[in-house]
Design a protein around this motif. Structure first.
Motif, PDB file in Angstrom:
ATOM      1  N   ILE A  99       5.458  39.164 -14.810  1.00  0.00           N
ATOM      2  CA  ILE A  99       5.487  38.762 -15.824  1.00  0.00           C
ATOM      3  C   ILE A  99       5.580  37.364 -15.834  1.00  0.00           C
ATOM      4  O   ILE A  99       6.169  36.531 -15.139  1.00  0.00           O
ATOM      5  CB  ILE A  99       6.213  39.438 -17.079  1.00  0.00           C
ATOM      6  N   GLU A 100       5.208  36.560 -17.205  1.00  0.00           N
ATOM      7  CA  GLU A 100       5.746  35.046 -17.063  1.00  0.00           C
ATOM      8  C   GLU A 100       5.981  35.092 -18.590  1.00  0.00           C
ATOM      9  O   GLU A 100       6.204  36.204 -19.557  1.00  0.00           O
ATOM     10  CB  GLU A 100       4.235  33.916 -17.064  1.00  0.00           C
ATOM     11  N   THR A 101       7.725  34.442 -18.696  1.00  0.00           N
ATOM     12  CA  THR A 101       8.503  34.513 -19.715  1.00  0.00           C
ATOM     13  C   THR A 101       7.953  32.724 -20.636  1.00  0.00           C
ATOM     14  O   THR A 101       8.643  32.122 -19.889  1.00  0.00           O
ATOM     15  CB  THR A 101       9.851  34.600 -19.995  1.00  0.00           C
ATOM     16  N   LEU A 102       8.265  32.329 -21.942  1.00  0.00           N
ATOM     17  CA  LEU A 102       8.350  31.685 -22.216  1.00  0.00           C
ATOM     18  C   LEU A 102       9.171  31.622 -23.360  1.00  0.00           C
ATOM     19  O   LEU A 102       9.474  32.453 -24.526  1.00  0.00           O
ATOM     20  CB  LEU A 102       6.989  31.367 -23.465  1.00  0.00           C
ATOM     21  N   LEU A 134      18.034  24.070 -21.909  1.00  0.00           N
ATOM     22  CA  LEU A 134      17.461  24.198 -22.779  1.00  0.00           C
ATOM     23  C   LEU A 134      17.913  23.788 -24.548  1.00  0.00           C
ATOM     24  O   LEU A 134      18.451  24.162 -25.110  1.00  0.00           O
ATOM     25  CB  LEU A 134      16.949  25.747 -23.177  1.00  0.00           C
ATOM     26  N   GLN A 135      17.426  22.614 -24.663  1.00  0.00           N
ATOM     27  CA  GLN A 135      17.720  22.268 -25.823  1.00  0.00           C
ATOM     28  C   GLN A 135      16.737  22.499 -27.041  1.00  0.00           C
ATOM     29  O   GLN A 135      16.074  22.721 -27.196  1.00  0.00           O
ATOM     30  CB  GLN A 135      17.674  20.746 -26.195  1.00  0.00           C
ATOM     31  N   ALA A 136      17.033  22.038 -28.295  1.00  0.00           N
ATOM     32  CA  ALA A 136      16.329  22.174 -29.878  1.00  0.00           C
ATOM     33  C   ALA A 136      15.216  21.625 -29.308  1.00  0.00           C
ATOM     34  O   ALA A 136      14.746  20.671 -29.453  1.00  0.00           O
ATOM     35  CB  ALA A 136      17.091  22.018 -31.201  1.00  0.00           C
ATOM     36  N   GLY A 137      13.492  22.283 -30.159  1.00  0.00           N
ATOM     37  CA  GLY A 137      12.862  21.726 -30.103  1.00  0.00           C
ATOM     38  C   GLY A 137      11.530  22.173 -28.349  1.00  0.00           C
ATOM     39  O   GLY A 137      10.787  21.166 -28.222  1.00  0.00           O
ATOM     40  N   GLN A 151      11.049  26.846 -22.240  1.00  0.00           N
ATOM     41  CA  GLN A 151      11.050  26.797 -20.923  1.00  0.00           C
ATOM     42  C   GLN A 151      10.189  27.755 -20.772  1.00  0.00           C
ATOM     43  O   GLN A 151      10.112  28.646 -21.203  1.00  0.00           O
ATOM     44  CB  GLN A 151      12.538  27.995 -20.653  1.00  0.00           C
ATOM     45  N   TRP A 152       9.591  27.484 -19.618  1.00  0.00           N
ATOM     46  CA  TRP A 152       8.511  28.406 -19.096  1.00  0.00           C
ATOM     47  C   TRP A 152       8.923  28.933 -17.241  1.00  0.00           C
ATOM     48  O   TRP A 152       8.891  28.397 -16.452  1.00  0.00           O
ATOM     49  CB  TRP A 152       6.964  27.782 -19.117  1.00  0.00           C
ATOM     50  N   MET A 153       9.245  30.465 -17.453  1.00  0.00           N
ATOM     51  CA  MET A 153       8.867  31.074 -16.080  1.00  0.00           C
ATOM     52  C   MET A 153       8.381  31.472 -15.760  1.00  0.00           C
ATOM     53  O   MET A 153       7.903  32.819 -16.436  1.00  0.00           O
ATOM     54  CB  MET A 153      10.659  31.001 -16.426  1.00  0.00           C
ATOM     55  N   THR A 154       7.341  31.533 -14.595  1.00  0.00           N
ATOM     56  CA  THR A 154       6.725  32.276 -13.874  1.00  0.00           C
ATOM     57  C   THR A 154       7.753  33.397 -13.313  1.00  0.00           C
ATOM     58  O   THR A 154       8.043  33.586 -11.870  1.00  0.00           O
ATOM     59  CB  THR A 154       5.601  31.567 -12.833  1.00  0.00           C
ATOM     60  N   ALA A 155       8.139  34.629 -12.976  1.00  0.00           N
ATOM     61  CA  ALA A 155       8.871  35.810 -11.941  1.00  0.00           C
ATOM     62  C   ALA A 155       7.225  36.141 -11.489  1.00  0.00           C
ATOM     63  O   ALA A 155       8.837  35.851 -10.168  1.00  0.00           O
ATOM     64  CB  ALA A 155       9.409  36.875 -13.369  1.00  0.00           C
ATOM     65  N   GLY A 156       6.270  36.642 -11.317  1.00  0.00           N
ATOM     66  CA  GLY A 156       5.823  36.761 -10.481  1.00  0.00           C
ATOM     67  C   GLY A 156       6.506  37.704  -9.228  1.00  0.00           C
ATOM     68  O   GLY A 156       6.703  38.585 -10.087  1.00  0.00           O
ATOM     69  N   LYS A 157       6.340  37.281  -8.002  1.00  0.00           N
ATOM     70  CA  LYS A 157       6.987  37.954  -7.111  1.00  0.00           C
ATOM     71  C   LYS A 157       8.293  38.697  -7.235  1.00  0.00           C
ATOM     72  O   LYS A 157       8.757  40.039  -6.940  1.00  0.00           O
ATOM     73  CB  LYS A 157       6.069  37.814  -6.033  1.00  0.00           C
ATOM     74  N   ARG A 194       9.842  26.047 -15.471  1.00  0.00           N
ATOM     75  CA  ARG A 194       8.885  24.306 -15.642  1.00  0.00           C
ATOM     76  C   ARG A 194       9.981  24.367 -16.896  1.00  0.00           C
ATOM     77  O   ARG A 194       9.989  25.679 -17.875  1.00  0.00           O
ATOM     78  CB  ARG A 194       7.530  24.488 -15.688  1.00  0.00           C
ATOM     79  N   HIS A 195      10.608  23.013 -17.122  1.00  0.00           N
ATOM     80  CA  HIS A 195      11.502  22.807 -18.303  1.00  0.00           C
ATOM     81  C   HIS A 195      10.617  22.019 -19.226  1.00  0.00           C
ATOM     82  O   HIS A 195      10.145  20.306 -18.092  1.00  0.00           O
ATOM     83  CB  HIS A 195      12.411  22.341 -18.515  1.00  0.00           C
ATOM     84  N   ILE A 196      10.302  21.898 -20.318  1.00  0.00           N
ATOM     85  CA  ILE A 196       9.592  21.155 -20.908  1.00  0.00           C
ATOM     86  C   ILE A 196      10.184  20.325 -22.005  1.00  0.00           C
ATOM     87  O   ILE A 196      11.132  21.232 -23.473  1.00  0.00           O
ATOM     88  CB  ILE A 196       8.003  21.857 -21.681  1.00  0.00           C
TER      89      ILE A 196
END
Length: 271
Positions: free
Chosen positions: A59-62, A82-85, A88-94, A130-132
């Motif tokens: 999966i991917e988690t946001l 991870l701050q307000a606003g 965090q996008w994470m691709t768990a993949g394998k 990725r941290h946005i």
């Protein structure tokens, strides 16, 4: 057709109190979405234990933080606050191990985590993180409506999250009584009400919904949402339409793949 799902209070991680609207008896999943959790409390006992190190595969988690902050660490060496606003996008993949722990001991914590399924040909991709930052997430102000575009597009403006499996993810605030949010529909369309009361219109149907509930919009070409000083998340994505096997933090296509995920986790091969 419009259908309303009432959120269920659950505890996850080491005891974090959540309002869950996907992955409950009344809504197992809404392909391609396999989890929608809201964590929101002024009571530190509801969140202080956090989510200690745990695995994911397939999966991917946001994670989207509205207020408060979390510290992320994972088995790939990524770490960030991870701050307000921020998102965090994470691709768990394998396979990956990660933890999310609150970075504050009191005051208000408010955020969301969603799980996006990956199709079979992407289940075992290399993990990615990725941290946005908040300033990189555009907000469209239009006719009494503020739309924060995390992923996908609104009013010809694109969000920064380019997930392996494309979705639309918007945080919408209706600022006055004249504000109307309008969006074309695609595949699976979900509205999670996080603030106030609103009315969802699609075709000849209308449905009222309050904070903590999820509205599923099926059929039709577009949806309109009205409400005064109300807010909601809008999620949309095309169904993957593949067999699903899920257990705990793993979402795969077959029971055999789930067993393999547990074996790999137990032997230290997952990450």
């Amino acid at each position: 057709m419009l259908k309303k799902i009432k959120g269920q209070t659950v505890q996850d991680g080491a005891g974090v109190k959540l309002n869950r609207t996907i992955a409950i008896p009344s809504l197992d999943y809404a392909d391609p979405f396999f989890l929608l959790d809201e964590f929101r409390s002024d009571n530190k006992d509801d969140y202080i234990a956090g989510f200690p190190m745990h695995p994911h595969r397939g999966i991917e988690t946001l994670t989207y933080m509205v207020e408060g902050s979390f510290i992320h660490r994972d088995s790939q060496g990524n770490e960030g606050s991870l701050q307000a606003g921020e998102v965090q996008w994470m691709t768990a993949g394998k396979g990956i191990l990660h933890e999310e722990m609150p970075a504050m001991e009191d005051s208000h914590l408010w955020g969301y985590q969603i799980w996006i399924n990956l199709p079979a040909n992407l289940k075992m991709v290399k993990p990615k993180y990725r941290h946005i930052k908040s300033e990189d997430i555009p907000v469209v102000h239009k006719d009494g409506v503020d739309v924060k575009i995390i992923s996908g597009a609104y009013d010809k403006v694109n969000g920064p999250v380019q997930s392996y499996y494309p979705i639309t993810y918007l945080d919408v605030r209706l600022q006055n009584e004249n504000g109307v949010f309008t969006k074309e529909l695609q595949g699976t369309n979900l509205i999670y009400v996080h603030s106030g009361e609103l009315s969802v219109h699609s075709g000849d149907e209308a449905l009222a919904a309050g904070a903590g509930s999820l509205v599923i919009v099926e059929g039709g070409s577009e949806v309109q949402v009205t409400g005064y000083q109300a807010g909601f998340l809008f999620l949309a994505g095309e169904p993957i339409n593949e067999p699903v096997a899920r257990y705990g933090p793993f979402v795969m296509n077959t029971p055999e793949e789930i067993r393999q995920a547990f074996e790999d986790y137990g032997s230290g091969k997952l990450a």
